[in-house]
Structures are given as structure tokens and as C-alpha cells.
Design an enzyme around this catalytic site. Structure first.
Site, PDB file in Angstrom:
ATOM      1  N   GLY A  17       0.902  -1.165  -0.057  1.00  0.00           N
ATOM      2  CA  GLY A  17       0.277  -0.173  -0.040  1.00  0.00           C
ATOM      3  C   GLY A  17       0.633   1.168   0.127  1.00  0.00           C
ATOM      4  O   GLY A  17       0.343   2.231  -0.313  1.00  0.00           O
ATOM      5  N   ASN A  18       2.356   1.232   0.233  1.00  0.00           N
ATOM      6  CA  ASN A  18       2.798   2.228   0.476  1.00  0.00           C
ATOM      7  C   ASN A  18       3.684   2.302  -1.123  1.00  0.00           C
ATOM      8  O   ASN A  18       4.563   1.266  -1.351  1.00  0.00           O
ATOM      9  CB  ASN A  18       4.069   1.904   1.228  1.00  0.00           C
ATOM     10  CG  ASN A  18       5.221   3.320   1.498  1.00  0.00           C
ATOM     11  OD1 ASN A  18       5.362   4.006   0.536  1.00  0.00           O
ATOM     12  ND2 ASN A  18       5.731   3.341   2.577  1.00  0.00           N
ATOM     13  N   ASN A  43       4.768   6.888  13.783  1.00  0.00           N
ATOM     14  CA  ASN A  43       4.203   5.794  14.025  1.00  0.00           C
ATOM     15  C   ASN A  43       4.624   5.141  15.473  1.00  0.00           C
ATOM     16  O   ASN A  43       4.210   3.813  15.898  1.00  0.00           O
ATOM     17  CB  ASN A  43       4.553   4.563  13.108  1.00  0.00           C
ATOM     18  CG  ASN A  43       4.248   4.945  11.463  1.00  0.00           C
ATOM     19  OD1 ASN A  43       4.739   5.057  10.853  1.00  0.00           O
ATOM     20  ND2 ASN A  43       2.483   5.044  11.543  1.00  0.00           N
ATOM     21  N   GLU A  48      -1.579   2.326  14.303  1.00  0.00           N
ATOM     22  CA  GLU A  48      -0.373   3.039  13.751  1.00  0.00           C
ATOM     23  C   GLU A  48      -0.046   4.162  14.356  1.00  0.00           C
ATOM     24  O   GLU A  48       0.718   4.835  13.754  1.00  0.00           O
ATOM     25  CB  GLU A  48      -0.464   2.973  12.237  1.00  0.00           C
ATOM     26  CG  GLU A  48      -1.086   1.632  11.508  1.00  0.00           C
ATOM     27  CD  GLU A  48       0.371   1.011  10.706  1.00  0.00           C
ATOM     28  OE1 GLU A  48       1.016   1.397  10.400  1.00  0.00           O
ATOM     29  OE2 GLU A  48       0.056  -0.198  10.902  1.00  0.00           O
ATOM     30  N   HIS A  74      -1.418   6.094   5.570  1.00  0.00           N
ATOM     31  CA  HIS A  74      -1.782   6.928   6.711  1.00  0.00           C
ATOM     32  C   HIS A  74      -2.562   8.030   6.401  1.00  0.00           C
ATOM     33  O   HIS A  74      -2.259   8.734   5.288  1.00  0.00           O
ATOM     34  CB  HIS A  74      -0.569   7.249   7.522  1.00  0.00           C
ATOM     35  CG  HIS A  74       0.147   5.727   8.174  1.00  0.00           C
ATOM     36  ND1 HIS A  74       1.493   5.645   8.016  1.00  0.00           N
ATOM     37  CD2 HIS A  74      -0.134   4.835   8.637  1.00  0.00           C
ATOM     38  CE1 HIS A  74       1.654   4.620   8.493  1.00  0.00           C
ATOM     39  NE2 HIS A  74       0.820   3.872   8.958  1.00  0.00           N
ATOM     40  N   CYS A  82       6.447  11.835   8.671  1.00  0.00           N
ATOM     41  CA  CYS A  82       6.650  10.554   9.063  1.00  0.00           C
ATOM     42  C   CYS A  82       7.685  10.306  10.153  1.00  0.00           C
ATOM     43  O   CYS A  82       7.877   9.707  10.804  1.00  0.00           O
ATOM     44  CB  CYS A  82       6.892   9.619   8.081  1.00  0.00           C
ATOM     45  SG  CYS A  82       5.483   9.105   7.016  1.00  0.00           S
TER      46      CYS A  82
END
Length: 419
Positions: free
Chosen positions: A29-30, A105, A167, A233, A350
Site C-alpha cells: 500500500g506504500n 508511528n 499505527e 496513513h 513521518c
């Protein structure tokens, strides 16, 4: 006007990029992670880029903290699976991952003005959706309990139990009239059904809110379009700071209900929405426009600390320049080079966990100034590998150089107990 505790400031705790930084394509998904899988990585450059970003924050007058790389490879995790470096096979890349560098995270943080007992609460994220991240929380929890050991000021919680995926702050936003004022905490969760997993479970978000004793929380579902486009995210499509929400038009499943509830809870809120007609979801995710640090400057106004990739995208940059030229709350753009992190799908936001607290209550070994960053840089230049190829990841065994590099950094910072 609500009471504002002026002793409370926002501290951005950045994760120092570890010496095993590599591109193994572990994060479904990233899109950036998948696109760069198998490419050589440059751990030394990655870590120095992170330090340079921290210096940029200090230059803005912000308070800066750090989290340290985890022990990698995680041989204890491999042992729990009945294997080791010689026989791990497909598990080996997950044991070597430096993904703890993305401190957003690490945990969910609720500042003292929001909680029932008047302490800052932190819940370590379990990250159970992805195997390479699911074994991070024990080492993260050790650092959280050390950095925030003052029990009069902090309450540090263990992880939400599986199967409820949590997360951390990457799916959490806080809005308030000031950092030291009572705030509205927004928990963004996903639902399964698209091509990629929805990593934040609603029940995990609700559990964290209950643990933290929050009086004012909103639970919002992330849009399926955003997840399908690669927004694994919420912080890839939205960011908040004090009374400002900066979000893409397609970030939330029911934005009208969310915006109405937010305005009811916090009448002073300013919603800065980027229309899809101006910046598509694909362009927003490719440029990491929203994976930025939206920060309050000491002299007033807000700045957006965002990746160089946003400046390189003509359409995105034109929209941003028009934004800061207006009379809105965001008045300054601060591009930073974190390309090694970006290649694995992690932008400026991030790399940091924001904690609102009194800096005097934090273990000072986790706070940095220019001199302390100089010391960190010296260790990185001396000890971090310059380049790591995919072939080397498979043949380096227990990465002895990475182990000694991390220990050298801990010794330099007086944190040998984390070895």
C-alpha cells in the site's frame, strides 16, 4: 478564550535513521516502498538528511527531540519465530528493517490539557498490520518510558492488543486554540475493502481515546479513494496544527459531517482544503504535500516543512505559493531534502512524533541542540554504511557493522542502557 498553559510547548521528536536503512519493499500500500524495492540504499546519507531536517527546525526556533534506532537485525524476534540469521529466509528483511525511523508511528500522544488526569498520555503503537513493523513496539516502549519517565507529567501505555491495528500519530490529529489549551483530538481510521489494507482500526482508536481519558474526541473514517491511491496513513492526505486543519478534498469518507462536528467543537478552527481539481490525490501523494510538519513559529504564523518533492512538482508548488501569498494562517514554506526516507514512503512528518509538554519534564538526553546534533553527525559519518545493495542485505549475516554503529551512537549520547 480557554485557559492556555504557557509552560507547554510542542516538541518534535525525530527518529534517527538507523544503519540498516534499506529498500526491501515490505510495506503493501506504500507506493514508494514498492516502486523502489531492490534498489541500493544509502544509510549514511539518509541519517544525515534527517539531522539536517532537525537543524532546519532548530533554525525556525522550534524545540527538537530524538528517538534512537532500534537494535537491528532483531535476532530476538527471529528466535521467537524459531529461526535465526542463517535460516530466516524471507523473514530476514523484516528483521533488518530500519522502519522505526518513522517516529510518527511510535505512539499516539494526548497532551495534558485534553486528559482526565491532567497528564500527557502516550500509547505505543502496535503496528500489527505489517510484519516488519509489528516487532517495533517493545523497543519503542523502552524509549518512551525512559524519555517520559516523570510520572507526575506523563502516563505511558503499552500497545492496544491484536487484532486491532494501531499505527500511532500518523492517523491522529489534534486541534486547539493553542498548544497549551484544551483540544479536540481527531482519530482517523480505515475500513477494509480496497486493494490495500486499512491499517488503523476504529476500535484501536477508540481504545486509545478511552485510555487517555479524553473528553473531546472525534472518530473519522479515511476515504477509500485515499487509501487506494496510496495514502496508507492519514498524514499522507491531512495535517493539523493548533486551530488549522490542512487537508485534501478527498481525505475523508464523509468530510461534511466531520467538518461540521469539528466547527461545533472548535468554532475557531480554520479548514484549509486543497481541491482535487487543483491537486489530484495522485499528485498529493507523489509530492507528499500533506506529509509535512505544520508548525507554529515563535514570532507568529505557521510554516509548512515539506519535502523537496513538493517544490519539484510544478502544479503543487504553484498552489502552495498562492496559498502563502494570501492572508491565511500558513505563511511560510520550508522545503527539506529527505529523499532517502521519501524513497521508502516517509516524508518530513513521518520522521517525527509531536509531543506537547513542558521540556523540563523530559529526560534531557532525548533533547537536542546544534552541538548535540554535531555529535550525532560525527558518529553517523564515522560509522554508518555509505551504501547497501540488496545482495549485501542477504549476505551480511548479523550486520556487525550496524550493531557497533548503533552502540557508538548510544555511547555518544549517554544512552548505553538502550543497547
Amino acid at each position: 478564550m480557554p485557559h492556555v498553559d504557557t509552560s507547554l510547548v510542542e516538541i518534535n521528536f525525530d527518529g534517527i535513521v538507523g544503519p540498516t536503512h534499506n529498500y526491501a519493499g515490505l510495506s503493501l500500500g506504500n507506493l514508494a516502498s514498492g516502486r523502489n524495492a531492490g534498489q541500493p540504499s544509502f544509510p549514511r546519507a539518509a541519517a544525515l538528511q534527517g539531522v539536517a531536517k532537525m537543524r532546519a527546525n532548530l533554525a525556525l526556533g522550534l524545540v527538537q527531540g530524538i528517538f534512537l534506532p532500534h537494535p537491528r537485525p532483531d535476532e530476538a524476534w527471529l528466535a521467537s519465530l524459531g529461526t535465526d540469521a542463517a535460516t530466516a529466509g524471507a523473514l530476514w528483511p523484516a528483521a533488518c528493517s530500519a522502519s522505526a525511523m518513522w517516529a510518527a508511528n511510535a505512539a499516539t500522544v494526548s497532551p495534558a490539557p485534553d486528559t482526565a488526569d491532567g497528564r500527557c498520555h502516550l500509547s505505543v503503537a502496535n503496528l500489527v498490520t505489517m510484519p516488519h513493523r509489528s516487532h517495533e513496539w517493545p523497543a519503542t516502549l523502552v524509549q518512551l518510558r525512559l524519555a517520559f519517565a516523570d510520572e507526575a507529567a506523563f502516563a505511558v501505555h503499552g500497545p492496544v492488543p491484536p487484532p486491532f491495528g494501531d499505527e500511532g500519530a500518523a492517523n491522529h490529529m489534534r486541534l486547539a486554540e493553542g498548544h497549551g489549551a484544551p483540544g479536540v483530538e481527531v482519530f482517523v481510521y480505515g475500513e477494509a475493502g480496497g486493494p490495500f489494507p486499512a491499517r488503523q482500526h476504529e476500535q484501536a482508536s477508540r481504545a486509545v481515546a478511552r485510555r487517555h481519558g479524553l473528553a473531546d474526541a472525534i472518530f473519522v473514517r479515511q476515504s477509500e479513494q485515499a487509501i487506494a491511491a496510496g495514502a496508507f496513513h492519514n498524514d499522507v492526505v491531512a495535517v493539523a496544527n493548533e486551530r488549522v486543519l490542512f487537508a485534501h478534498e478527498q481525505a475523508f469518507a464523509d468530510k461534511n459531517r466531520f467538518y461540521a462536528e469539528l466547527r461545533e467543537r472548535l468554532p475557531a478552527v480554520e479548514i484549509v482544503e486543497v481541491p482535487a481539481a487543483a491537486v489530484t490525490l495522485g499528485d498529493a501523494i507523489a509530492s507528499y504535500l500533506f506529509n509535512a510538519q505544520l508548525v507554529t513559529l515563535p514570532a507568529g504564523g505557521m510554516a509548512l516543512v515539506l519535502p523537496d518533492e513538493a517544490r519539484a512538482h510544478d502544479g503543487v508548488w504553484r498552489w502552495l505559493e498562492a496559498l502563502v501569498a494570501g492572508n491565511g494562517p500558513i505563511r511560510r514554506l520550508v522545503p527539506v531534502n529527505v529523499r532517502q526516507s521519501m524513497a521508502n514512503g516517509g516524508g518530513p512528518a513521518c520522521l517525527r512524533l509531536r509531543v506537547v509538554c513542558d521540556p523540563a519534564t523530559v529526560d534531557p538526553r532525548f533533547l537536542v541542540d546544534g552541538n548535540r546534533l554535531d555529535r550525532i553527525s560525527e558518529v553517523i559519518v564515522d560509522r554508518w554504511p555509505e551504501r547497501v545493495s540488496p545482495e549485501e542485505i542477504a549476505t551480511l549475516g548479523a550486520w556487525p557493522r550496524a550493531v557497533t554503529a548503533r552502540r557508538a551512537l548510544l555511547d555518544a549520547l549517554g544512552l548505553a542502557e538502550l543497547a
